[in-house]
Structure formats: structure tokens, C-alpha cells
Design a protein around this motif. Structure first.
Motif, PDB file in Angstrom:
ATOM      1  N   GLY A  77       0.674  -1.228  -0.085  1.00 11.48           N
ATOM      2  CA  GLY A  77      -0.017  -0.055  -0.056  1.00 11.48           C
ATOM      3  C   GLY A  77       0.848   1.287   0.050  1.00 11.48           C
ATOM      4  O   GLY A  77       0.685   2.290  -0.703  1.00 11.48           O
ATOM      5  N   LEU A  78       1.907   1.243   0.849  1.00  7.15           N
ATOM      6  CA  LEU A  78       2.652   2.534   1.010  1.00  7.15           C
ATOM      7  C   LEU A  78       3.402   2.415  -0.438  1.00  7.15           C
ATOM      8  O   LEU A  78       3.671   3.883  -1.017  1.00  7.15           O
ATOM      9  CB  LEU A  78       3.729   2.291   2.269  1.00  7.15           C
ATOM     10  CG  LEU A  78       3.073   2.556   3.384  1.00  7.15           C
ATOM     11  CD1 LEU A  78       4.150   2.019   4.560  1.00  7.15           C
ATOM     12  CD2 LEU A  78       2.932   3.933   3.642  1.00  7.15           C
ATOM     13  N   ALA A  79       4.384   1.455  -0.931  1.00  3.89           N
ATOM     14  CA  ALA A  79       5.191   1.775  -2.132  1.00  3.89           C
ATOM     15  C   ALA A  79       4.266   1.996  -3.127  1.00  3.89           C
ATOM     16  O   ALA A  79       4.499   2.909  -3.972  1.00  3.89           O
ATOM     17  CB  ALA A  79       5.678   0.184  -2.156  1.00  3.89           C
ATOM     18  N   THR A  80       3.054   1.389  -3.455  1.00  2.29           N
ATOM     19  CA  THR A  80       2.362   1.582  -4.609  1.00  2.29           C
ATOM     20  C   THR A  80       1.514   2.963  -4.386  1.00  2.29           C
ATOM     21  O   THR A  80       1.460   3.720  -5.473  1.00  2.29           O
ATOM     22  CB  THR A  80       1.229   0.453  -4.833  1.00  2.29           C
ATOM     23  OG1 THR A  80       1.577  -0.917  -4.718  1.00  2.29           O
ATOM     24  CG2 THR A  80       0.411   0.824  -6.111  1.00  2.29           C
ATOM     25  N   GLY A  81       1.182   3.460  -3.516  1.00  2.74           N
ATOM     26  CA  GLY A  81       0.411   4.833  -3.112  1.00  2.74           C
ATOM     27  C   GLY A  81       1.480   5.823  -3.338  1.00  2.74           C
ATOM     28  O   GLY A  81       1.192   6.834  -4.189  1.00  2.74           O
ATOM     29  N   ALA A  82       2.845   5.342  -3.063  1.00  2.82           N
ATOM     30  CA  ALA A  82       3.781   6.685  -3.263  1.00  2.82           C
ATOM     31  C   ALA A  82       4.099   6.541  -4.505  1.00  2.82           C
ATOM     32  O   ALA A  82       4.232   7.704  -5.296  1.00  2.82           O
ATOM     33  CB  ALA A  82       5.179   6.253  -2.299  1.00  2.82           C
ATOM     34  N   ALA A  83       4.222   5.351  -5.345  1.00  2.00           N
ATOM     35  CA  ALA A  83       4.533   5.485  -6.730  1.00  2.00           C
ATOM     36  C   ALA A  83       3.488   6.149  -7.396  1.00  2.00           C
ATOM     37  O   ALA A  83       3.718   6.939  -8.457  1.00  2.00           O
ATOM     38  CB  ALA A  83       4.634   4.022  -7.409  1.00  2.00           C
ATOM     39  N   VAL A  84       2.260   5.771  -7.316  1.00  2.00           N
ATOM     40  CA  VAL A  84       1.072   6.492  -7.819  1.00  2.00           C
ATOM     41  C   VAL A  84       0.966   8.048  -7.741  1.00  2.00           C
ATOM     42  O   VAL A  84       0.916   8.825  -8.525  1.00  2.00           O
ATOM     43  CB  VAL A  84      -0.348   6.044  -7.445  1.00  2.00           C
ATOM     44  CG1 VAL A  84      -1.382   6.915  -7.974  1.00  2.00           C
ATOM     45  CG2 VAL A  84      -0.536   4.541  -7.800  1.00  2.00           C
ATOM     46  N   ALA A  85       1.490   8.489  -6.481  1.00  2.00           N
ATOM     47  CA  ALA A  85       1.663   9.719  -6.185  1.00  2.00           C
ATOM     48  C   ALA A  85       2.551  10.457  -7.025  1.00  2.00           C
ATOM     49  O   ALA A  85       2.440  11.769  -7.531  1.00  2.00           O
ATOM     50  CB  ALA A  85       2.001   9.953  -4.569  1.00  2.00           C
ATOM     51  N   ILE A  86       3.615   9.572  -7.688  1.00  2.00           N
ATOM     52  CA  ILE A  86       4.392  10.371  -8.588  1.00  2.00           C
ATOM     53  C   ILE A  86       4.024  10.306  -9.856  1.00  2.00           C
ATOM     54  O   ILE A  86       4.093  11.210 -10.686  1.00  2.00           O
ATOM     55  CB  ILE A  86       5.866   9.549  -8.345  1.00  2.00           C
ATOM     56  CG1 ILE A  86       6.795   9.692  -6.775  1.00  2.00           C
ATOM     57  CG2 ILE A  86       6.804  10.110  -9.529  1.00  2.00           C
ATOM     58  CD1 ILE A  86       7.728   8.983  -6.555  1.00  2.00           C
ATOM     59  N   ALA A  87       3.617   9.221 -10.144  1.00  2.00           N
ATOM     60  CA  ALA A  87       3.338   8.995 -11.746  1.00  2.00           C
ATOM     61  C   ALA A  87       1.694   8.654 -12.004  1.00  2.00           C
ATOM     62  O   ALA A  87       1.783   8.595 -13.244  1.00  2.00           O
ATOM     63  CB  ALA A  87       4.367   7.751 -12.203  1.00  2.00           C
ATOM     64  N   GLY A  88       0.949   8.500 -11.119  1.00  2.00           N
ATOM     65  CA  GLY A  88      -0.389   8.143 -11.480  1.00  2.00           C
ATOM     66  C   GLY A  88      -0.500   6.546 -11.689  1.00  2.00           C
ATOM     67  O   GLY A  88       0.520   5.996 -11.251  1.00  2.00           O
ATOM     68  N   ALA A  89      -1.453   6.150 -12.130  1.00  5.33           N
ATOM     69  CA  ALA A  89      -1.473   4.637 -12.346  1.00  5.33           C
ATOM     70  C   ALA A  89      -0.626   4.127 -13.436  1.00  5.33           C
ATOM     71  O   ALA A  89      -1.054   4.437 -14.455  1.00  5.33           O
ATOM     72  CB  ALA A  89      -3.043   4.178 -12.476  1.00  5.33           C
ATOM     73  N   ILE A  90       0.184   3.331 -13.061  1.00  4.23           N
ATOM     74  CA  ILE A  90       1.004   2.744 -14.163  1.00  4.23           C
ATOM     75  C   ILE A  90       0.978   0.832 -13.883  1.00  4.23           C
ATOM     76  O   ILE A  90       1.344   0.441 -12.642  1.00  4.23           O
ATOM     77  CB  ILE A  90       2.428   2.928 -14.426  1.00  4.23           C
ATOM     78  CG1 ILE A  90       2.462   4.460 -14.648  1.00  4.23           C
ATOM     79  CG2 ILE A  90       3.323   2.113 -15.195  1.00  4.23           C
ATOM     80  CD1 ILE A  90       3.957   5.005 -14.633  1.00  4.23           C
ATOM     81  N   GLY A  91       0.319   0.257 -14.889  1.00  2.95           N
ATOM     82  CA  GLY A  91      -0.075  -1.274 -14.440  1.00  2.95           C
ATOM     83  C   GLY A  91       1.045  -2.141 -14.984  1.00  2.95           C
ATOM     84  O   GLY A  91       1.809  -1.757 -15.783  1.00  2.95           O
TER      85      GLY A  91
END
Lengths: 262, 327
Positions: free
Chosen positions: B239-253
Motif C-alpha cells: 500500500g505504501l510503496a504503490t501509493g507513493a508510486a502513484v503519487a509520483i506518476a499516476g496509475a501505471i499497470g
């Protein structure tokens, strides 16, 4: 003295009575076979002994400690458990499966690592897996996979081993293989509880037979005392002719044949 | 223990990030690039390398690493190679959290609110998934639940697009849904970095238990694995890592599927040993994809998330189709 004790254990789930006032103690140096029909509560009894399920009433203890509340690592150093075998999620290699037996001992310091490596190597050769140690579990036969799981349990070097139908779906040679391995583990100074469906196998290897039906223990004792037509008929509902001779309480000769109906 | 594989991947990461900083629309010969890299040389070159290209490359790497590690850990926990933040709706929920803050917050919200909202969205999804994982036995059902979460988060995001008051917020929202690292600054990375680092720590702490879980939950329990602790660590970490990633770049699947899948054969399929290589490989993949996005002569610049999905979705289908042995 290490011991596993169940005292008047009852277990209910969703209103159904699964275990009914069961008392049992497991001792070092004894291979105890747990026999009974499907749904008799054998696996549930084993899970109570392991502490994976807390009984509704009564007490399950490992070394006088409440089994269900015991520290996970401490339990893992007392009891190894072979659940009914399912395919591993990943095609990990045999050596890594066996190494997981040392999970509870950690892997940090060199001293721990050395004793782990030694235990793993011993378990691998005891189970005849030397030539298979780098094979992926998805390439093993049923018998080889069962031996790998045995080695995993042996590597933990625990005083107790609980095995839930370890011979399930193995050919006769594979069944005898596994039972011999478990017997040798007991001879090395351990106590085991083994759930078996094959009464011949139980008769051939067990020091003690526990007969279960409908969540209750019907009979518990050496084969010479409990391997009777009466127990067989009460527990399995099958009338059979049993002829057996015994030496030191264990089976010397055994034959069983279902009686034809009238 | 640092394996040879990890050293190779780390060198690959350094090389690709350097390449990303060297390549771009402003042609830069090697001499000028290295001068700019060490802070000497033309001030224009320094700005291009250190304020435009480098933050973007590092953002792509961090996002890829977070998604790769989260994917590998979720796959270990759920014992299924198809589990991944994107597929399970974690990324979409995080993007939704960020969009909500942007949509309703306007200009008054502090910068930190965006990563916090993204992480809250991601944690909501991972928590829901774990509760479902305890209740439903089948991993296929679980993945379907994830697809449902993903669709729902997507639907709410589409609703926000639909209601967007002006074209500017529309474009802003669209970026979160499509996923991009264009125009990222070191400040954007710094805001998300502590959360991402905390996520990596949680995932790292779960590693050994994930190996034991490969043998099934009953066996793992008997081996001394604290199942509850492991679930919490992975849910929190992913949750933390994905949330932080999305905060930087949006949703990348799909990075979280492709990276662990490529690496697994090299680490003997051990979930614990997959984590670090999957993180490094995820980073490398996204940096390479972003270089591609920048140099491809398309009329409008492609969004990184679009390219990742174009490559990743077929891989997902291929992995799913080749899984006939189990389940």
C-alpha cells in the motif's frame, strides 16, 4: 520432558460437534497411528494438538503450555507438521523446501547457519534426496515430493512430528518408503502422530493405535490390545475377519478380509 | 546477501538512468553530457540534465521499483503470479485518492496531501483484498475481486472526469489515470520517497515468511510464520510503496507482473529472493519504457502508463494462459 497432551478436548464449529471430549497424550519414542473414517475428526484433532485450532473446551498443551497461544517460533521448534500434500505455489527446488524446515531457527549468525546447513544435509540424505536436491518441485513424482516434505519436517529436528495422511495417493512402495522414514525418525528419539487410512499400513508400522469415530476416541492402545474385529466394525462399520499375531505389543503378522454379507 | 544477479541489475539500473539523462530532444555529445553530469559545463546543459531528465529518470526508476517489489510481495502472499497492484485495483484506488484531493482540494491543499491521499487509496484496496483473501479460498475469486475494485475505482475516476469543471482539471485528472513521469521534479520524488522507503522496509521484513507461504498457509503456520504479521506487512508495504508510486506518476499497470515474472527463474522461484531483483528490474523496465516514450516520434508524447499497459497486458494474458498446471 517434552509432551503433547489433549485433555477433554471438545471442538465445535458452526454448531456442529467435531471433537467430543477427546483425551490423548503423545510420548517420545512412539509411532501413534490415528485411524478412522472420513469426517471422524482426525485432522481436527491433529490441528488442536498443533495449536492451529483452539478447542472449544478442554486443553491442548505442548510442554504444559497452551498450544494455541504458544509463540509461533517456539512451537515450530517443538513440532513439525506434514499437512496433506498440496502442490507448492512456486516450482521451488527440493533443497529450498527442506531448508524451510529450519525457518524457526533463523539464518542470521554463522553458527546458526552452520547448524542449519548440517540439519538440512542430514535430512536430505536420510530421505534419499541427494540426487534430487536441485530439482524443481514441479518435476518430482508424488513419492519424491512426499519424501521432500518429510525431509523438510525432519530438518527441523523437533521432538514431535504430526503427519496428516503422509501416504495419501502414493503407490504401495512409496507408502512403505514414507512409513519407514517416519519410523526411523521415531527411532531417533521423537514421538509422532500419523493419520492413516490404510489399516494394513497402520498395523505394520504403529506402536500404538488410536481409533476415532464421530469426533470421539473409541479405543487407544498397542496393536495387540486394540487391533480387533470389534473395534474395526465399530469404527468403520465393516464386519471383517482379522487374524494377527503379536510380538512385544506390535504386529508380527496381520491379515484382514471383509466378511461377505449374509 | 547480495547476489551476482542483484549486482548486475543494479549496474543495469545505473546505466539506464544515465542513458535516460543523456538521451533526449536536446542532442548532447558525450563530453558535454559528462561535464553537465558533474555540474561543470554549460548552465543550459546542467539544467537539462539535472532538472529535466534526471528527476524524470529517477522518478521512473522509483515508480518501477515500488511496483516491481509490491507485485512480487503480493504474488508471494497470495501465491499467484497474476497478483499485482494494477490488476488488483491498488493502483487505480491510489489514483482515485489522489484525484479526489486534486478535484475537491483545489489550490489550498498542501503538497503532501496528494501522496497521503494516494497511499490511503492504496491501503484501502490492499486491506479489502486481504480481508477477502482470508475469507475466500480461491485465488481466482480474489483476483476477480481485485478486478472489481479496479473497475469501481476507474468508474469513480471517470465520474470525476465527467464532472470536471474545466479543461485544465480534465487534463490534470487524465494524467493520474494514464500515468506519466513527464515534468517531475526532485521535489515530487522527495514528497513520496519517505512513504516508499517505509513500504520497502515492510516488504523486506516479510520476505522470509513469503518463502514459507509458498508451501501453503498450514505448513507456513507450523514452520513458525506469524501469518497475521506477514499479511499486515505486505498489505502495508504494498500500500505504501504503490501509493507513493502513484503519487509520483499516476496509475501505471503491469510492471509488477512483468518484472517478477522475468526474474523468478533466476532466483529458483523463491519469493524472498525475488523481491530485490524484481524491484531493480521494475525500475529498469520503466526507465527504458520512458526513454522509448520520449524518443518515439509520435504527434503527442505517449503516456508511460499507456505504453506499460500496451506491453504488459499481453504478457499478463500469456502468463494466465500458460498456467494450466495448477488451479
Amino acid at each position: 520432558m517434552t509432551a503433547i497432551t489433549l485433555e477433554n478436548v471438545s471442538l465445535e464449529a458452526d454448531g456442529a460437534r467435531i471433537l467430543c471430549d477427546v483425551s490423548l497424550d503423545l510420548r517420545i519414542g512412539e509411532l501413534t497411528a490415528l485411524v478412522g473414517p472420513n469426517g471422524a475428526g482426525k485432522s481436527s484433532l491433529m490441528k488442536c494438538a498443533l495449536g492451529a485450532i483452539a478447542p472449544t473446551s478442554g486443553a491442548a498443551r505442548i510442554d504444559n503450555e497452551n498450544a494455541a497461544a504458544m509463540d509461533a517460533g517456539k512451537r515450530a521448534r517443538r513440532i513439525s507438521y506434514l499437512p496433506q500434500i498440496r502442490p507448492a505455489a512456486w516450482p521451488v527446488i527440493v533443497e529450498d523446501i527442506v531448508a524451510l524446515g529450519r525457518f524457526a531457527y533463523g539464518a542470521a549468525t554463522p553458527a546458526v547457519k552452520d547448524s542449519n546447513d548440517k540439519a538440512i544435509a542430514e535430512a536430505i540424505s536420510a530421505c534419499g534426496l541427494d540426487r534430487l536436491r536441485n530439482r524443481g518441485s514441479d518435476t518430482l513424482s508424488g513419492g519424491e515430493l512426499a519424501r521432500a516434505h518429510c525431509a523438510r519436517a525432519f530438518a527441523a529436528q523437533t521432538p514431535f512430528l504430526l503427519a496428516d495422511e503422509p501416504t495419501n495417493s502414493l503407490d504401495p512402495a512409496g507408502q512403505v518408503d514414507i512409513m519407514k522414514l517416519i519410523q526411523s525418525y521415531v527411532a531417533g528419539g521423537a514421538g509422532t502422530l500419523v493419520i492413516l487410512h490404510d489399516i494394513n499400513l497402520a498395523a505394520a508400522f504403529a506402536d500404538r493405535l488410536v481409533w476415532m469415530r464421530d469426533g470421539a476416541i473409541i479405543a487407544d492402545g498397542a496393536p495387540s490390545e486394540t487391533l480387533s474385529e470389534e473395534n474395526f466394525s465399530t469404527v468403520f462399520g465393516i464386519d471383517a475377519d482379522i487374524s494377527a499375531t503379536f510380538r512385544n505389543g506390535r504386529v508380527d503378522y496381520f491379515s484382514i478380509a471383509a466378511r461377505q454379507g449374509p | 546477501m547480495i547476489s551476482r544477479l542483484n549486482i548486475l541489475l543494479a549496474l543495469g539500473a545505473l546505466f539506464t538512468v544515465a542513458a535516460a539523462a543523456a538521451i533526449g530532444s536536446t542532442a548532447m555529445p558525450a563530453g558535454r553530457f559528462f561535464a553537465a553530469l558533474i555540474g561543470a559545463g554549460d548552465i543550459g546543459d546542467i539544467i537539462v540534465v539535472w532538472e529535466i531528465r534526471m528527476p524524470r529518470a529517477l522518478a521512473a526508476f522509483a515508480v518501477g521499483a515500488a511496483l516491481g517489489a509490491s507485485g512480487a510481495a503480493l504474488q508471494g502472499l497470495l501465491r499467484n503470479p497474476l497478483a499485482e497492484p494494477g490488476v488488483l485495483g491498488v493502483s487505480a484506488s491510489a489514483a482515485l485518492g489522489a484525484s479526489l484531493v486534486l478535484f475537491y482540494g483545489g489550490a489550498v491543499v498542501p503538497d503532501i496531501a496528494v501522496p497521503v491521499a494516494a497511499i490511503a487509496g492504496a491501503l484501502a484496496a490492499t486491506t479489502l483484498l486481504t480481508i477477502a483473501a482470508i475469507r475466500v479460498g480461491s485465488v481466482v475469486t480474489l483476483i476477480l475481486i481485485g478486478v472489481g475494485i479496479s473497475s469501481f475505482a476507474g468508474a469513480v475516476a471517470a465520474l470525476l472526469l465527467n464532472l470536471a469543471p474545466n479543461p485544465f482539471s480534465l487534463a490534470d485528472l487524465l494524467n493520474w489515470t494514464l500515468g506519466t513521469v513527464a515534468n517531475r521534479s526532485f521535489n515530487d520524488i522527495a514528497l513520496a520517497a519517505p512513504f516508499m522507503a517505509a513500504g520497502f522496509v515492510c516488504l523486506g521484513l516479510s520476505a522470509r515468511a513469503l518463502s514459507a507461504l509458498g508451501l501453503g498457509e498450514e505448513t507456513a503456520f507450523s514452520l513458525g510464520v506469524d501469518l497475521k504479521r506477514t499479511r499486515i506487512l505486505v498489505v502495508l508495504g504494498a500500500g505504501l510503496a504503490t501509493g507513493a508510486a502513484v503519487a509520483i506518476a499516476g496509475a501505471i499497470g503491469f510492471v509488477g507482473i512483468v518484472a517478477p515474472h522475468l526474474l523468478r527463474p533466476f532466483v529458483r522461484h523463491d519469493p524472498a529472493r525475488t523481491l530485490l531483483p524484481a524491484a531493480l528490474a521494475g525500475g529498469v523496465i520503466l526507465v527504458l519504457a520512458d526513454i522509448g516514450v520520449r524518443i518515439l516520434p509520435t504527434p503527442a508524447e505517449l503516456r508511460l502508463g499507456v505504453v506499460a499497459a500496451l506491453i504488459g497486458a499481453p504478457v499478463f494474458v500469456w502468463i494466465a494462459a500458460s498456467r494450466n498446471r495448477t488451479q
